[in-house]
Design an enzyme around this catalytic site. Structure first.
Site, PDB file in Angstrom:
ATOM      1  N   LEU A 101      32.549  23.148  73.547  1.00 26.26           N
ATOM      2  CA  LEU A 101      31.299  23.204  72.455  1.00 26.26           C
ATOM      3  C   LEU A 101      31.935  23.207  71.248  1.00 26.26           C
ATOM      4  O   LEU A 101      33.007  23.930  71.190  1.00 26.26           O
ATOM      5  CB  LEU A 101      30.290  24.075  72.887  1.00 26.26           C
ATOM      6  CG  LEU A 101      29.549  23.941  74.269  1.00 26.26           C
ATOM      7  CD1 LEU A 101      28.471  25.333  74.373  1.00 26.26           C
ATOM      8  CD2 LEU A 101      28.433  22.940  74.035  1.00 26.26           C
ATOM      9  N   ASP A 102      31.264  22.649  70.174  1.00 25.03           N
ATOM     10  CA  ASP A 102      31.716  23.038  68.697  1.00 25.03           C
ATOM     11  C   ASP A 102      31.635  24.516  68.380  1.00 25.03           C
ATOM     12  O   ASP A 102      30.834  25.260  69.290  1.00 25.03           O
ATOM     13  CB  ASP A 102      30.696  22.258  67.816  1.00 25.03           C
ATOM     14  CG  ASP A 102      30.928  20.888  67.999  1.00 25.03           C
ATOM     15  OD1 ASP A 102      31.775  20.244  68.503  1.00 25.03           O
ATOM     16  OD2 ASP A 102      29.981  19.966  67.626  1.00 25.03           O
ATOM     17  N   ARG A 103      32.343  25.014  67.541  1.00 26.28           N
ATOM     18  CA  ARG A 103      32.357  26.453  67.125  1.00 26.28           C
ATOM     19  C   ARG A 103      30.818  26.671  66.831  1.00 26.28           C
ATOM     20  O   ARG A 103      30.537  27.954  67.061  1.00 26.28           O
ATOM     21  CB  ARG A 103      33.193  26.825  65.979  1.00 26.28           C
ATOM     22  CG  ARG A 103      33.591  28.120  65.828  1.00 26.28           C
ATOM     23  CD  ARG A 103      34.888  28.315  65.378  1.00 26.28           C
ATOM     24  NE  ARG A 103      34.695  28.005  63.696  1.00 26.28           N
ATOM     25  CZ  ARG A 103      34.423  28.721  62.774  1.00 26.28           C
ATOM     26  NH1 ARG A 103      34.332  30.121  63.198  1.00 26.28           N
ATOM     27  NH2 ARG A 103      34.637  28.514  61.582  1.00 26.28           N
TER      28      ARG A 103
END
Ligand code: URA
Length: 234
Positions: A101-103
């Site tokens: 997942l993105d940050r």
């Protein structure tokens, strides 16, 4: 690897001696006598020849984690805390992430040290629905539903996104189901309908949903049933 190869490589025993040992019921896998040399074994199996341990069993780990916003989906990073930093397990250095997942995204992340399991999970990716809760900056136009179902052409990868199900929950919230996982996919899709994602949260991957009692930053081991269900290998 096949059992006969593992035995054959033990002290350079050779294939023929390995077959004889297996046929003579001298070999056990996870404590059970085995007579088929073609039986697949991996590093999670305990293999014994007579009373000697040829291969100790490694611990297989299958974990779910509630990734908070701000944490990197990586195993190591010099600047930012990672999902593995949140895990308290002596074997955590063996883990890899099955679906990043993105940050800035929160929600369900799966981690394992079983490469075959994560490969099966990823191979089945087109069938494994991933469900996201999305909050947008601007109101979501009703015709976005048809646009997401139709798919978007992504020039960088030269692909058209698979049909995705967008359910508008209220003016600026929607639930989106994807059947693939392209780089920044949700954000790029909303960009294509002239909107911006301001909060993104992954609720589920296939049959595994983030439980309500797993707060951000917490993790737990998958149950044996969940391990089998997630990789579609029942
Ligand atoms: N799509 C995104 O844009 N970001 C994620 O983290 C996951 C899916």
């Amino acid at each position: 690897m096949k059992l006969d190869r593992l035995i054959a490589s033990h002290q350079s025993m050779g294939r023929q001696a390995a077959h004889h040992a297996i046929a003579a019921r001298r070999v056990r896998v996870d404590g059970v006598w085995v007579t088929d040399g073609h039986q697949p074994v991996d590093r999670f199996n305990l293999v014994q020849l007579d009373d000697a341990v040829i291969q100790p069993a490694e611990r297989a780990l299958y974990l779910m984690l509630h990734k908070p916003v701000g944490i990197l989906s990586a195993t190591k990073d010099d600047q930012h805390p990672t999902v593995v930093d949140l895990i308290d397990d002596p074997d955590k250095h063996t883990l890899h992430i099955a679906g990043r997942l993105d940050r800035s995204t929160s929600g369900l992340v799966l981690l394992t040290n079983d490469g075959r399991w994560s490969k099966r999970l990823m191979a089945a990716e087109e069938k494994v629905p991933k469900v996201y809760l999305v909050e947008t900056l601007d109101p979501i136009a009703p015709d976005a539903v048809a646009a997401f179902a139709h798919g978007f052409y992504f020039h960088t990868e030269d692909i058209t996104t698979l049909p995705a199900e967008l359910v508008i929950l209220d003016e600026r919230h929607a639930r989106l189901t994807l059947h693939e996982g392209r780089y920044h996919q949700v954000k790029r899709m909303f960009h294509r309908v002239s909107n911006r994602v301001i909060n993104l949260h992954r609720e589920s991957i296939g049959p595994l949903a983030l439980p309500a009692d797993l707060p951000p930053g917490a993790w737990r081991a998958l149950t044996p049933q969940e391990v089998v269900a997630a990789s579609g290998n029942g």
